[in-house]
Design a protein around this motif. Structure first.
Motif, mmCIF file in Angstrom:
data_model
loop_
_atom_site.group_PDB
_atom_site.id
_atom_site.type_symbol
_atom_site.label_atom_id
_atom_site.label_comp_id
_atom_site.label_asym_id
_atom_site.label_seq_id
_atom_site.Cartn_x
_atom_site.Cartn_y
_atom_site.Cartn_z
ATOM 1 N N GLU A 45 2.615 -25.613 6.554
ATOM 2 C CA GLU A 45 3.478 -26.659 7.112
ATOM 3 C C GLU A 45 3.383 -27.941 6.299
ATOM 4 O O GLU A 45 4.395 -28.593 6.029
ATOM 5 N N VAL A 46 2.172 -28.290 5.901
ATOM 6 C CA VAL A 46 1.976 -29.482 5.068
ATOM 7 C C VAL A 46 2.700 -29.297 3.740
ATOM 8 O O VAL A 46 3.369 -30.206 3.253
ATOM 9 N N ALA A 47 2.582 -28.099 3.171
ATOM 10 C CA ALA A 47 3.237 -27.829 1.890
ATOM 11 C C ALA A 47 4.752 -27.932 2.019
ATOM 12 O O ALA A 47 5.417 -28.503 1.153
ATOM 13 N N GLU A 48 5.304 -27.409 3.110
ATOM 14 C CA GLU A 48 6.752 -27.473 3.313
ATOM 15 C C GLU A 48 7.227 -28.916 3.421
ATOM 16 O O GLU A 48 8.195 -29.318 2.773
ATOM 17 N N GLU A 49 6.575 -29.686 4.262
ATOM 18 C CA GLU A 49 6.973 -31.081 4.484
ATOM 19 C C GLU A 49 6.830 -31.898 3.205
ATOM 20 O O GLU A 49 7.716 -32.661 2.829
ATOM 21 N N ALA A 50 5.711 -31.718 2.526
ATOM 22 C CA ALA A 50 5.461 -32.474 1.292
ATOM 23 C C ALA A 50 6.466 -32.089 0.215
ATOM 24 O O ALA A 50 6.985 -32.958 -0.496
ATOM 25 N N LEU A 51 6.753 -30.815 0.101
ATOM 26 C CA LEU A 51 7.704 -30.359 -0.907
ATOM 27 C C LEU A 51 9.097 -30.874 -0.605
ATOM 28 O O LEU A 51 9.828 -31.280 -1.517
ATOM 29 N N SER B 205 5.810 -40.018 -2.089
ATOM 30 C CA SER B 205 5.783 -38.619 -1.654
ATOM 31 C C SER B 205 4.692 -37.839 -2.372
ATOM 32 O O SER B 205 4.035 -36.986 -1.767
ATOM 33 N N ILE B 206 4.468 -38.140 -3.647
ATOM 34 C CA ILE B 206 3.394 -37.472 -4.388
ATOM 35 C C ILE B 206 2.042 -37.855 -3.780
ATOM 36 O O ILE B 206 1.180 -37.002 -3.567
ATOM 37 N N THR B 207 1.876 -39.134 -3.499
ATOM 38 C CA THR B 207 0.632 -39.599 -2.880
ATOM 39 C C THR B 207 0.428 -38.922 -1.522
ATOM 40 O O THR B 207 -0.680 -38.474 -1.200
ATOM 41 N N GLY B 208 1.497 -38.841 -0.739
ATOM 42 C CA GLY B 208 1.408 -38.182 0.558
ATOM 43 C C GLY B 208 1.052 -36.709 0.431
ATOM 44 O O GLY B 208 0.249 -36.178 1.207
ATOM 45 N N MET B 209 1.635 -36.061 -0.568
ATOM 46 C CA MET B 209 1.356 -34.648 -0.791
ATOM 47 C C MET B 209 -0.120 -34.444 -1.168
ATOM 48 O O MET B 209 -0.799 -33.580 -0.623
ATOM 49 N N VAL B 210 -0.598 -35.258 -2.088
ATOM 50 C CA VAL B 210 -1.986 -35.139 -2.520
ATOM 51 C C VAL B 210 -2.937 -35.434 -1.356
ATOM 52 O O VAL B 210 -3.915 -34.710 -1.150
ATOM 53 N N GLU B 211 -2.637 -36.478 -0.601
ATOM 54 C CA GLU B 211 -3.478 -36.813 0.559
ATOM 55 C C GLU B 211 -3.510 -35.658 1.554
ATOM 56 O O GLU B 211 -4.568 -35.304 2.072
ATOM 57 N N ALA B 212 -2.354 -35.066 1.815
ATOM 58 C CA ALA B 212 -2.293 -33.969 2.784
ATOM 59 C C ALA B 212 -3.097 -32.762 2.298
ATOM 60 O O ALA B 212 -3.861 -32.169 3.068
ATOM 61 N N TYR B 213 -2.935 -32.414 1.034
ATOM 62 C CA TYR B 213 -3.682 -31.275 0.495
ATOM 63 C C TYR B 213 -5.182 -31.555 0.485
ATOM 64 O O TYR B 213 -5.983 -30.682 0.826
ATOM 65 N N PHE B 214 -5.556 -32.746 0.058
ATOM 66 C CA PHE B 214 -6.982 -33.081 0.038
ATOM 67 C C PHE B 214 -7.572 -33.009 1.445
ATOM 68 O O PHE B 214 -8.677 -32.521 1.636
#
Length: 190
Positions: free
Chosen positions: A38-44, A127-136
């Motif tokens: 879900e995080v990957a979908e939203e971030a992407l 969005s990149i920062t949000g994606m990295v934060e979510a994955y981390f």
């Protein structure tokens, strides 16, 4: 320009659909929890929107520059037919280009395009920062915001230690002064 953006968003939609299908595969779920998907979908999706917007803005920016350059070339070519001296022709060419590009840079449309480009770039970085934060966060690694918090706390602690060191130094100096006074008073008493 819009057609390319639509194609890009369609490909992103297909990728998101494939991620949604992966949720249903038990073997895949064993390796990747649903929350990570879900995080990957939203971030992407956020990244794709920002990227498409930036690409569109950059394309419009270069379209304006190209159109202005073509118009300046057309006007300069018309002027060049009248001028025989090479130096005057070169100066006329430069004057026409300068005038056309100054008009472009002062236009509201150019300002809007540059503003959209800068805003889109900031959104992309966000969005990149949000994606990295979510994955981390999902991987149990410290995020940037957590690291920033630790850094702020560390700076505060350094400041407190420096203040304590100054206080200790002042106290030591006071003790030394008292010792000197006591020795001086003892010597006078004798």
């Amino acid at each position: 320009m819009e057609n390319g953006r639509e194609e890009y968003m369609d490909s992103v939609e297909k990728l998101l659909n494939s991620l949604a299908l992966m949720r249903k595969i038990p073997q895949f779920r064993a390796f990747m929890p649903i929350r990570v998907i879900e995080v990957a979908e939203e971030a992407l999706l956020n990244y794709s929107r920002a990227s498409a917007s930036l690409t569109s803005s950059i394309a419009e920016y270069y379209m304006l520059l190209s159109a202005t350059s073509l118009e300046a070339s057309r006007k300069a070519a018309l002027k060049m037919g009248e001028i025989k001296d090479d130096e005057k022709a070169r100066k006329a060419w430069m004057d026409v280009f300068e005038q056309e590009f100054n008009e472009l840079f002062r236009s509201q449309r150019f300002g809007d395009v540059v503003n959209n480009m800068i805003t889109s770039y900031a959104d992309l970085l966000k969005s990149i920062t949000g994606m990295v934060e979510a994955y981390f966060k999902e991987l149990g690694l410290p995020t940037r915001s957590e690291m920033d918090s630790v850094y702020r706390e560390m700076v505060k602690m350094k400041r407190d230690i420096a203040n304590l060191a100054d206080e200790v130094k002042r106290l030591k100096e006071g003790i030394e002064r008292r010792k000197d006074e006591d020795i001086h008073n003892a010597a006078l008493a004798k």
